[in-house]
Write a protein that holds these residues in place. Structure first.
Motif, PDB file in Angstrom:
ATOM      1  N   LYS A 153       0.809  -1.226   0.000  1.00 13.82           N
ATOM      2  CA  LYS A 153       0.000   0.000   0.000  1.00 13.82           C
ATOM      3  C   LYS A 153       0.840   1.273   0.000  1.00 13.82           C
ATOM      4  CE  LYS A 153      -1.110   0.817   4.837  1.00 13.82           C
ATOM      5  NZ  LYS A 153      -2.222   0.983   5.758  1.00 13.82           N
ATOM      6  N   GLN A 200      -1.011  -6.563   3.362  1.00 12.87           N
ATOM      7  CA  GLN A 200      -1.336  -5.208   2.876  1.00 12.87           C
ATOM      8  C   GLN A 200      -0.690  -4.913   1.518  1.00 12.87           C
ATOM      9  OE1 GLN A 200      -0.332  -2.458   6.015  1.00 12.87           O
ATOM     10  NE2 GLN A 200      -2.082  -3.067   7.242  1.00 12.87           N
ATOM     11  N   ASN A 245      -8.244   0.976  -2.247  1.00 16.23           N
ATOM     12  CA  ASN A 245      -6.965   0.676  -1.598  1.00 16.23           C
ATOM     13  C   ASN A 245      -5.914   0.210  -2.609  1.00 16.23           C
ATOM     14  OD1 ASN A 245      -7.895   1.357   0.948  1.00 16.23           O
ATOM     15  ND2 ASN A 245      -8.615  -0.720   1.379  1.00 16.23           N
TER      16      ASN A 245
END
Length: 144
Positions: A74, A85, A115
């Motif tokens: 991310k 993530q 995201n």
């Protein structure tokens, strides 16, 4: 009474003729420079128009081909697949127009949630000279 400007050509001093000749040469020089400047502007305009089109038609691979099979975390770093993530990258390079819209207006890439889109944008923002997609990204930056 007559001033110097009213003197006949024959009575004018030689230095005045030299000054007029120099002034005429400097005016001609300025005209040459102006002409060259105009030609340069006419020459550059098609290049600017071409750059405007290339921002729309270019593409950015995420990640670059030397890192194929890697995922994007991310924060935009490239990591091994299935890292926490991180997101599976797009199968095809992102289109310049889509990247521009995402960076400028916050739109999502088709098939990805916000995201994942943010992770891809963070990757793109970290591109440096010499990496695939940098030229496209820099041309997009000039239009945002």
């Amino acid at each position: 009474m007559r001033n110097e400007d009213q003197q006949p050509e024959a009575d004018r001093p030689v230095t005045e003729e030299v000054e007029e000749g120099q002034a005429l040469q400097s005016r001609r020089g300025l005209l040459r420079i102006a002409t060259l400047g105009t030609a340069a502007i006419v020459t550059v305009k098609p290049g600017i128009a071409n750059a405007a089109v290339s921002g729309i038609t270019c593409s950015i691979p995420v990640p670059q081909s030397s890192q194929a099979g890697k995922w994007i975390k991310k924060d935009g770093t490239v990591v091994n697949p299935n890292t926490a993530q991180s997101y599976d990258p797009p199968e095809t390079p992102l289109k310049g127009e889509d990247v521009k819209n995402s960076l400028a207006y916050g739109t999502r890439y088709s098939g990805y949630n916000q995201n994942a889109t943010n992770a891809f944008n963070n990757y793109i923002k970290k591109l440096t000279m010499g990496k695939q997609g940098y030229t496209c990204y820099s041309s997009i930056q000039s239009r945002i």
